[in-house]
Every structure is written in structure tokens, then in C-alpha cells.
Design a protein around this motif. Structure first.
Motif, PDB file in Angstrom:
ATOM      1  N   ALA A 143      -0.425 -24.163 -26.449  1.00 54.81           N
ATOM      2  CA  ALA A 143      -0.178 -24.265 -27.893  1.00 54.81           C
ATOM      3  C   ALA A 143      -0.632 -25.624 -28.428  1.00 54.81           C
ATOM      4  CB  ALA A 143       1.294 -24.028 -28.209  1.00 54.81           C
ATOM      5  N   GLN A 144      -0.589 -26.639 -27.601  1.00 53.72           N
ATOM      6  CA  GLN A 144      -0.999 -27.975 -28.054  1.00 53.72           C
ATOM      7  C   GLN A 144      -2.505 -28.074 -28.264  1.00 53.72           C
ATOM      8  OE1 GLN A 144       1.767 -29.720 -28.902  1.00 53.72           O
ATOM      9  NE2 GLN A 144       2.583 -27.798 -28.088  1.00 53.72           N
ATOM     10  N   THR A 145      -3.271 -27.242 -27.578  1.00 57.83           N
ATOM     11  CA  THR A 145      -4.734 -27.326 -27.663  1.00 57.83           C
ATOM     12  C   THR A 145      -5.381 -26.134 -28.360  1.00 57.83           C
ATOM     13  OG1 THR A 145      -4.934 -26.319 -25.462  1.00 57.83           O
ATOM     14  CG2 THR A 145      -4.910 -28.734 -25.572  1.00 57.83           C
ATOM     15  N   HIS A 146      -4.706 -24.978 -28.402  1.00 56.40           N
ATOM     16  CA  HIS A 146      -5.319 -23.759 -28.926  1.00 56.40           C
ATOM     17  C   HIS A 146      -4.806 -23.350 -30.302  1.00 56.40           C
ATOM     18  CE1 HIS A 146      -6.627 -23.546 -24.819  1.00 56.40           C
ATOM     19  NE2 HIS A 146      -7.079 -22.311 -24.895  1.00 56.40           N
ATOM     20  N   ALA A 147      -3.655 -23.862 -30.723  1.00 56.59           N
ATOM     21  CA  ALA A 147      -3.024 -23.414 -31.972  1.00 56.59           C
ATOM     22  C   ALA A 147      -3.699 -24.028 -33.190  1.00 56.59           C
ATOM     23  CB  ALA A 147      -1.543 -23.768 -31.968  1.00 56.59           C
ATOM     24  N   SER A 148      -3.652 -23.283 -34.283  1.00 52.16           N
ATOM     25  CA  SER A 148      -4.159 -23.814 -35.547  1.00 52.16           C
ATOM     26  C   SER A 148      -3.004 -24.267 -36.447  1.00 52.16           C
ATOM     27  CB  SER A 148      -5.002 -22.755 -36.280  1.00 52.16           C
ATOM     28  OG  SER A 148      -4.207 -21.648 -36.635  1.00 52.16           O
ATOM     29  N   SER A 149      -1.791 -23.941 -36.074  1.00 52.16           N
ATOM     30  CA  SER A 149      -0.618 -24.187 -36.911  1.00 52.16           C
ATOM     31  C   SER A 149       0.281 -25.254 -36.295  1.00 52.16           C
ATOM     32  CB  SER A 149       0.147 -22.865 -37.046  1.00 52.16           C
ATOM     33  OG  SER A 149       1.504 -23.056 -37.276  1.00 52.16           O
ATOM     34  N   ASP A 150       0.763 -26.171 -37.142  1.00 50.87           N
ATOM     35  CA  ASP A 150       1.726 -27.174 -36.677  1.00 50.87           C
ATOM     36  C   ASP A 150       3.011 -26.509 -36.185  1.00 50.87           C
ATOM     37  OD1 ASP A 150       0.057 -29.322 -37.205  1.00 50.87           O
ATOM     38  OD2 ASP A 150       0.951 -29.738 -39.170  1.00 50.87           O
ATOM     39  N   ALA A 151       3.407 -25.407 -36.839  1.00 51.31           N
ATOM     40  CA  ALA A 151       4.634 -24.712 -36.442  1.00 51.31           C
ATOM     41  C   ALA A 151       4.501 -24.146 -35.028  1.00 51.31           C
ATOM     42  CB  ALA A 151       4.957 -23.598 -37.435  1.00 51.31           C
ATOM     43  N   VAL A 152       3.320 -23.635 -34.686  1.00 54.81           N
ATOM     44  CA  VAL A 152       3.100 -23.092 -33.339  1.00 54.81           C
ATOM     45  C   VAL A 152       3.050 -24.233 -32.325  1.00 54.81           C
ATOM     46  CG1 VAL A 152       1.480 -21.830 -31.859  1.00 54.81           C
ATOM     47  CG2 VAL A 152       2.039 -20.957 -34.140  1.00 54.81           C
ATOM     48  N   ARG A 153       2.406 -25.331 -32.672  1.00 55.18           N
ATOM     49  CA  ARG A 153       2.404 -26.482 -31.752  1.00 55.18           C
ATOM     50  C   ARG A 153       3.832 -26.988 -31.521  1.00 55.18           C
ATOM     51  NH1 ARG A 153      -2.646 -27.225 -34.121  1.00 55.18           N
ATOM     52  NH2 ARG A 153      -1.873 -28.403 -35.908  1.00 55.18           N
ATOM     53  N   ARG A 154       4.638 -27.029 -32.589  1.00 58.43           N
ATOM     54  CA  ARG A 154       6.042 -27.454 -32.472  1.00 58.43           C
ATOM     55  C   ARG A 154       6.809 -26.486 -31.565  1.00 58.43           C
ATOM     56  NH1 ARG A 154       6.690 -28.569 -37.289  1.00 58.43           N
ATOM     57  NH2 ARG A 154       7.185 -26.503 -38.091  1.00 58.43           N
TER      58      ARG A 154
ATOM     59  N   GLU B 109      -7.435 -17.391 -23.567  1.00 53.99           N
ATOM     60  CA  GLU B 109      -8.685 -16.854 -24.108  1.00 53.99           C
ATOM     61  C   GLU B 109      -8.676 -16.755 -25.629  1.00 53.99           C
ATOM     62  OE1 GLU B 109      -9.023 -13.194 -21.916  1.00 53.99           O
ATOM     63  OE2 GLU B 109      -9.672 -14.230 -20.078  1.00 53.99           O
ATOM     64  N   ALA B 110      -7.541 -17.029 -26.260  1.00 51.34           N
ATOM     65  CA  ALA B 110      -7.437 -16.946 -27.720  1.00 51.34           C
ATOM     66  C   ALA B 110      -7.495 -18.351 -28.326  1.00 51.34           C
ATOM     67  CB  ALA B 110      -6.136 -16.260 -28.099  1.00 51.34           C
ATOM     68  N   GLN B 111      -7.878 -18.406 -29.582  1.00 49.22           N
ATOM     69  CA  GLN B 111      -7.949 -19.682 -30.309  1.00 49.22           C
ATOM     70  C   GLN B 111      -7.471 -19.477 -31.742  1.00 49.22           C
ATOM     71  OE1 GLN B 111      -9.056 -22.835 -29.420  1.00 49.22           O
ATOM     72  NE2 GLN B 111      -9.448 -22.248 -27.309  1.00 49.22           N
ATOM     73  N   GLY B 112      -7.020 -20.560 -32.359  1.00 49.70           N
ATOM     74  CA  GLY B 112      -6.730 -20.562 -33.781  1.00 49.70           C
ATOM     75  C   GLY B 112      -5.694 -19.541 -34.200  1.00 49.70           C
ATOM     76  N   ASP B 113      -5.967 -18.832 -35.307  1.00 48.51           N
ATOM     77  CA  ASP B 113      -5.019 -17.860 -35.858  1.00 48.51           C
ATOM     78  C   ASP B 113      -4.677 -16.761 -34.863  1.00 48.51           C
ATOM     79  OD1 ASP B 113      -4.999 -19.265 -38.233  1.00 48.51           O
ATOM     80  OD2 ASP B 113      -6.361 -17.901 -39.277  1.00 48.51           O
ATOM     81  N   GLU B 114      -5.671 -16.298 -34.095  1.00 46.68           N
ATOM     82  CA  GLU B 114      -5.421 -15.258 -33.090  1.00 46.68           C
ATOM     83  C   GLU B 114      -4.432 -15.776 -32.048  1.00 46.68           C
ATOM     84  OE1 GLU B 114      -7.673 -12.725 -29.546  1.00 46.68           O
ATOM     85  OE2 GLU B 114      -8.829 -14.150 -30.738  1.00 46.68           O
TER      86      GLU B 114
ATOM     87  N   ASP C 188      -2.222 -18.169 -32.451  1.00 42.43           N
ATOM     88  CA  ASP C 188      -0.926 -18.362 -33.094  1.00 42.43           C
ATOM     89  C   ASP C 188      -0.118 -17.066 -33.132  1.00 42.43           C
ATOM     90  OD1 ASP C 188      -1.829 -20.946 -33.502  1.00 42.43           O
ATOM     91  OD2 ASP C 188      -1.935 -20.779 -35.687  1.00 42.43           O
ATOM     92  N   ARG C 189      -0.735 -15.969 -33.567  1.00 44.29           N
ATOM     93  CA  ARG C 189      -0.037 -14.676 -33.655  1.00 44.29           C
ATOM     94  C   ARG C 189       0.362 -14.168 -32.267  1.00 44.29           C
ATOM     95  NH1 ARG C 189      -3.802 -14.124 -37.464  1.00 44.29           N
ATOM     96  NH2 ARG C 189      -5.221 -12.960 -36.139  1.00 44.29           N
ATOM     97  N   LEU C 190      -0.567 -14.245 -31.321  1.00 43.52           N
ATOM     98  CA  LEU C 190      -0.287 -13.782 -29.966  1.00 43.52           C
ATOM     99  C   LEU C 190       0.844 -14.592 -29.340  1.00 43.52           C
ATOM    100  CD1 LEU C 190      -1.150 -11.855 -27.672  1.00 43.52           C
ATOM    101  CD2 LEU C 190      -2.803 -13.602 -26.962  1.00 43.52           C
ATOM    102  N   PHE C 191       0.784 -15.896 -29.478  1.00 52.37           N
ATOM    103  CA  PHE C 191       1.798 -16.798 -28.934  1.00 52.37           C
ATOM    104  C   PHE C 191       3.177 -16.455 -29.500  1.00 52.37           C
ATOM    105  CE2 PHE C 191       4.290 -20.719 -29.214  1.00 52.37           C
ATOM    106  CZ  PHE C 191       4.172 -21.252 -27.940  1.00 52.37           C
ATOM    107  N   ALA C 192       3.274 -16.402 -30.829  1.00 51.31           N
ATOM    108  CA  ALA C 192       4.570 -16.160 -31.475  1.00 51.31           C
ATOM    109  C   ALA C 192       5.163 -14.825 -31.045  1.00 51.31           C
ATOM    110  CB  ALA C 192       4.416 -16.218 -32.999  1.00 51.31           C
ATOM    111  N   ASN C 193       4.348 -13.797 -30.959  1.00 52.53           N
ATOM    112  CA  ASN C 193       4.868 -12.461 -30.673  1.00 52.53           C
ATOM    113  C   ASN C 193       5.139 -12.220 -29.190  1.00 52.53           C
ATOM    114  OD1 ASN C 193       5.080 -10.795 -33.268  1.00 52.53           O
ATOM    115  ND2 ASN C 193       3.192 -11.966 -33.505  1.00 52.53           N
TER     116      ASN C 193
ATOM    117  N   LEU D 247       5.216 -15.925 -38.057  1.00 53.59           N
ATOM    118  CA  LEU D 247       4.180 -15.054 -37.496  1.00 53.59           C
ATOM    119  C   LEU D 247       4.720 -13.885 -36.672  1.00 53.59           C
ATOM    120  CD1 LEU D 247       1.782 -17.896 -36.311  1.00 53.59           C
ATOM    121  CD2 LEU D 247       1.473 -16.397 -38.306  1.00 53.59           C
ATOM    122  N   VAL D 248       6.024 -13.827 -36.477  1.00 53.36           N
ATOM    123  CA  VAL D 248       6.581 -12.766 -35.640  1.00 53.36           C
ATOM    124  C   VAL D 248       6.537 -11.450 -36.419  1.00 53.36           C
ATOM    125  CG1 VAL D 248       8.582 -11.961 -34.332  1.00 53.36           C
ATOM    126  CG2 VAL D 248       8.032 -14.403 -34.385  1.00 53.36           C
TER     127      VAL D 248
END
Length: 157
Positions: free
Chosen positions: A26-37, A81-86, A88-93, A141-142
Motif C-alpha cells: 500500500a505504501q508503494t502501489h496506492a494512489s490514495s492517502d487513505a489506503v496508504r494510512r 500486480e495492481a497499481q493506483g485506483d485498481e 486501492d479498490r482491491l486492497f480495501a475489499n 472504497l469498500v
């Protein structure tokens, strides 16, 4: 100490073995501060739980795994294998679903165990998982389907 107690310790260890790497991603692949947090919460919470579970397992004579399950490893690969918005959504869910399912298990273990160490560990795991669910939900994003998936998984059979 029951088999449920032993299984609980193993599951806590395995959770950390995939969620700490997920938090790092999440620290390197996320586009959102909320996901990095949220990722930082995972790293911090599971690092503390991992130390506790290794200490408890040693005291109780429970052998712990040194790698995540194949399914969990697959989730880390998907995230990698995911980056950015993709991402973020995958991580959260993925992580919200996982935490929702284990949350119910922790309650069952806490209610049934007669072991003081397991009770303490379940209390700490409960607090950590609740924090993680809240920070994942705070990403916005959930998907509602994630909640339905968890409900179906924990519903009495």
C-alpha cells in the motif's frame, strides 16, 4: 488448551504473514492517502500481534507456520500486480472481507477459551481487527458486496 485455541494462534500468525506485506505494498502501489494510512495500520497492528502470537505459541508449545496460506499468497500477488485506483479498490475489499470473517472467529474463541493467554491474545486481536476494519471502511472504497460476502461466510449453517 483446545484445538480451537491452537488453530486461532496459527490463523493470527498467517494473517500477519500476508497482511504485513499487503500493508507495505500500500505504501508503494496506492494512489490514495487513505489506503496508504490503512496500510500503515496493518503493518503496525500485525507486527505487534505477530510478536505476541510468537511469544504465546512458544509458551504454549504451538508450532506456527512461517508462510501465509497459498490463498493468502495469491492475494499478495494480486495486490502486487495492481497499481493506483485498481490497487486501492482491491486492497480495501480483500482486506475488509478478510477482517470481517476473522472478527466473528475471534469472538467465538474469546467466548469459549479457558486459557488466560488465549483470552489476552483474543482481546488484543479483537482491538486490532476492529481498528483495521474501521480504517479500511474509512477509505470509502469498500463495496457493499464485500459486506454481503462476509455475512454469508459467517452466517450460522
Amino acid at each position: 488448551m483446545t484445538q480451537v485455541d491452537r488453530t486461532f494462534l496459527v490463523k493470527v500468525r498467517q494473517a500477519g504473514l500476508w497482511e504485513i506485506p499487503a500493508g507495505r505494498l500500500a505504501q508503494t502501489h496506492a494512489s490514495s492517502d487513505a489506503v496508504r494510512r490503512a496500510g500503515l495500520h496493518l503493518i503496525d497492528g500485525h507486527s505487534k500481534l505477530d510478536q505476541l502470537v510468537r511469544e504465546d505459541a512458544q509458551i504454549l508449545g504451538v508450532e506456527l507456520p512461517n508462510e501465509a496460506t497459498p490463498e493468502q499468497q495469491g492475494w499478495v500477488k494480486q495486490l502486487d500486480e495492481a497499481q493506483g485506483d485498481e490497487f486501492d479498490r482491491l486492497f480495501a475489499n480483500l482486506l475488509r472481507a478478510s477482517h470481517g470473517k476473522i472478527f466473528a472467529t475471534i469472538g467465538e474463541v474469546r467466548a469459549a477459551t479457558q486459557n488466560d493467554l488465549i483470552r489476552r491474545h483474543a482481546r488484543q486481536a479483537n482491538q486490532t481487527v476492529l481498528d483495521h476494519m474501521e480504517v479500511l471502511e474509512d477509505t470509502g472504497l469498500v463495496d457493499p458486496k464485500t459486506f454481503q460476502e462476509v455475512e454469508a461466510a459467517v452466517a450460522p449453517k
